[in-house]
Scaffold this active site. Structure first.
Site, PDB file in Angstrom:
ATOM      1  N   ASN A  20       0.753  -0.954   0.587  1.00 55.44           N
ATOM      2  CA  ASN A  20      -0.152   0.023   0.059  1.00 55.44           C
ATOM      3  C   ASN A  20       0.627   1.050  -0.158  1.00 55.44           C
ATOM      4  O   ASN A  20       0.118   2.277  -0.832  1.00 55.44           O
ATOM      5  CB  ASN A  20      -0.940   0.289   1.242  1.00 55.44           C
ATOM      6  CG  ASN A  20      -2.011  -0.827   0.926  1.00 55.44           C
ATOM      7  OD1 ASN A  20      -3.014  -0.211   0.158  1.00 55.44           O
ATOM      8  ND2 ASN A  20      -1.969  -1.643   1.631  1.00 55.44           N
ATOM      9  N   MET A  97       0.468  -2.860  12.212  1.00 57.59           N
ATOM     10  CA  MET A  97      -0.163  -3.818  13.105  1.00 57.59           C
ATOM     11  C   MET A  97      -0.067  -2.699  14.167  1.00 57.59           C
ATOM     12  O   MET A  97      -0.254  -3.725  15.659  1.00 57.59           O
ATOM     13  CB  MET A  97       0.299  -4.646  12.918  1.00 57.59           C
ATOM     14  CG  MET A  97       0.831  -5.118  11.323  1.00 57.59           C
ATOM     15  SD  MET A  97      -0.909  -5.252  10.813  1.00 57.59           S
ATOM     16  CE  MET A  97      -1.726  -7.167  10.342  1.00 57.59           C
ATOM     17  N   ILE A  99      -1.825  -0.582  17.611  1.00 52.08           N
ATOM     18  CA  ILE A  99      -2.816   0.428  17.878  1.00 52.08           C
ATOM     19  C   ILE A  99      -1.846   1.662  18.620  1.00 52.08           C
ATOM     20  O   ILE A  99      -1.313   1.820  19.211  1.00 52.08           O
ATOM     21  CB  ILE A  99      -3.414  -0.198  18.782  1.00 52.08           C
ATOM     22  CG1 ILE A  99      -4.057  -1.545  18.816  1.00 52.08           C
ATOM     23  CG2 ILE A  99      -5.256   0.856  19.690  1.00 52.08           C
ATOM     24  CD1 ILE A  99      -4.942  -1.610  17.426  1.00 52.08           C
ATOM     25  N   ASN A 114      -7.014   5.007   7.563  1.00 56.37           N
ATOM     26  CA  ASN A 114      -6.368   3.805   7.301  1.00 56.37           C
ATOM     27  C   ASN A 114      -7.184   2.636   6.372  1.00 56.37           C
ATOM     28  O   ASN A 114      -8.334   3.430   6.018  1.00 56.37           O
ATOM     29  CB  ASN A 114      -7.028   3.212   8.507  1.00 56.37           C
ATOM     30  CG  ASN A 114      -6.215   1.760   8.974  1.00 56.37           C
ATOM     31  OD1 ASN A 114      -4.836   0.762   8.187  1.00 56.37           O
ATOM     32  ND2 ASN A 114      -7.368   0.711   9.255  1.00 56.37           N
ATOM     33  N   HIS A 116      -8.625  -0.498   5.460  1.00 55.32           N
ATOM     34  CA  HIS A 116      -8.940  -2.244   5.924  1.00 55.32           C
ATOM     35  C   HIS A 116      -9.266  -2.874   5.165  1.00 55.32           C
ATOM     36  O   HIS A 116     -10.308  -2.266   3.388  1.00 55.32           O
ATOM     37  CB  HIS A 116      -9.984  -1.567   6.990  1.00 55.32           C
ATOM     38  CG  HIS A 116     -10.677  -3.480   7.580  1.00 55.32           C
ATOM     39  ND1 HIS A 116      -9.671  -3.706   8.896  1.00 55.32           N
ATOM     40  CD2 HIS A 116     -11.759  -4.610   7.728  1.00 55.32           C
ATOM     41  CE1 HIS A 116     -10.510  -5.079   8.331  1.00 55.32           C
ATOM     42  NE2 HIS A 116     -11.382  -4.973   8.503  1.00 55.32           N
ATOM     43  N   GLU A 187      -7.508  -1.892  -2.403  1.00 58.32           N
ATOM     44  CA  GLU A 187      -6.963  -1.155  -1.856  1.00 58.32           C
ATOM     45  C   GLU A 187      -5.520  -0.496  -2.905  1.00 58.32           C
ATOM     46  O   GLU A 187      -5.639   0.958  -2.173  1.00 58.32           O
ATOM     47  CB  GLU A 187      -6.254  -2.554  -1.195  1.00 58.32           C
ATOM     48  CG  GLU A 187      -6.526  -3.017   0.192  1.00 58.32           C
ATOM     49  CD  GLU A 187      -6.160  -4.292   1.046  1.00 58.32           C
ATOM     50  OE1 GLU A 187      -4.693  -3.393   1.458  1.00 58.32           O
ATOM     51  OE2 GLU A 187      -6.370  -5.133   1.410  1.00 58.32           O
TER      52      GLU A 187
HETATM   53  C1  GRF Z   1      -3.234  -4.963   3.347  1.00 56.38           C
HETATM   54  O1  GRF Z   1      -4.086  -6.064   3.051  1.00 56.38           O
HETATM   55  C2  GRF Z   1      -3.754  -3.681   4.298  1.00 56.38           C
HETATM   56  O2  GRF Z   1      -5.366  -3.829   4.069  1.00 56.38           O
HETATM   57  C3  GRF Z   1      -3.928  -4.015   6.293  1.00 56.38           C
HETATM   58  O3  GRF Z   1      -3.042  -4.712   6.203  1.00 56.38           O
HETATM   59  C4  GRF Z   1      -2.304  -5.675   4.705  1.00 56.38           C
HETATM   60  C5  GRF Z   1      -0.979  -4.507   4.723  1.00 56.38           C
HETATM   61  O4  GRF Z   1      -0.141  -4.881   3.310  1.00 56.38           O
HETATM   62  N1  GRF Z   1      -4.156  -2.891   7.201  1.00 56.38           N
HETATM   63  P1  GRF Z   1       0.912  -3.652   2.583  1.00 56.38           P
HETATM   64  O5  GRF Z   1       2.346  -3.911   4.224  1.00 56.38           O
HETATM   65  O6  GRF Z   1       0.329  -2.514   2.202  1.00 56.38           O
HETATM   66  O7  GRF Z   1       1.210  -4.855   2.115  1.00 56.38           O
END
Ligand code: GRF
Length: 209
Positions: A20, A97, A99, A114, A116, A187
């Site tokens: 992402n 990952m 909080i 964020n 999701h 995403e």
């Molecule tokens: C993605 O699926 C995102 O939606 C979730 O964690 C994953 C992270 O993927 N929050 P990356 O590190 O961006 O490849």
């Protein structure tokens, strides 16, 4: 010059592969992030491949490892001072990952977003992250899933929704094939789109001041 004056500094928080983050980096280099300018990447994991992506793109980064801090409060204080130091105006959680505490959320109210990997309010909240989301989607047998970009508040995955994109669930999907397609078709498209939209709004507000 005007663009520079109106550019919005973005800090991206990561913990893993960083696909992402890569979508945001590519959008910016293709002129598709509008006023948004990625100025800093912070990873909660030293081994995150996302850091290699930041380095390759020439973006400054810092590791603030969750496991180095016995107390979540100290971890959040370290994050907050890094965000203030880099002049972040918008904070993007891209596979982050850990909080975020109340203090950061208050300090950056409506300025943290964020991504999701489901259509909130389905398959979200405490414990729903990464592959587990897609496993639950397959277990439930829903025919459509997708991704959501939303504002972050103190309740996991509860903030106002900004953008969503639906993705079909195929009969032969595994959680891995579904995760990949949701990333690729949803995403990696709606996160840059949402960032561009929010940065435009923020730049307009800056201009009026
Ligand atoms: C993605 O699926 C995102 O939606 C979730 O964690 C994953 C992270 O993927 N929050 P990356 O590190 O961006 O490849």
């Amino acid at each position: 010059m005007l663009r520079e004056q109106n550019s919005i500094n973005i800090a991206v928080l990561v913990s893993g592969n960083g696909t992402n983050l890569q979508a945001l980096i590519d959008a910016e280099s293709n002129g598709k992030l509008g006023n948004g300018k990625i100025v800093y990447v912070i990873s909660s994991k030293a081994e995150a491949f996302a850091l290699k992506r930041a380095g390759k793109a020439g973006i400054k980064y810092e590791i603030i490892e969750r496991k180095e801090y016995s107390d979540i409060e100290d971890f959040n204080n370290a994050l907050l001072s890094a965000l203030q130091r880099c002049g972040a105006e918008l904070v993007v959680l891209a596979g982050f990952m850990s909080i975020l505490g109340e203090k950061i959320i208050k300090q950056y109210e409506n300025k943290i977003i964020n991504v999701h990997p489901s259509l909130i309010p389905s398959f979200c909240g405490k414990g729903y992250y990464g592959l587990r989301v897609h496993e639950e989607v397959l277990k439930k047998g829903v025919k459509v899933t997708g991704a959501t970009v939303h504002f972050v508040n103190e309740i996991p995955d509860d903030g106002d929704i900004i953008l969503q994109k639906a993705v079909k669930v195929l009969d032969n999907d595994t959680s891995l094939s579904l995760q990949k397609r949701v990333m690729k078709q949803a995403e990696w498209r709606i996160l840059p789109e949402a960032v561009e939209k929010i940065c435009q709004r923020m730049a307009d507000k800056k201009e009026i001041k």
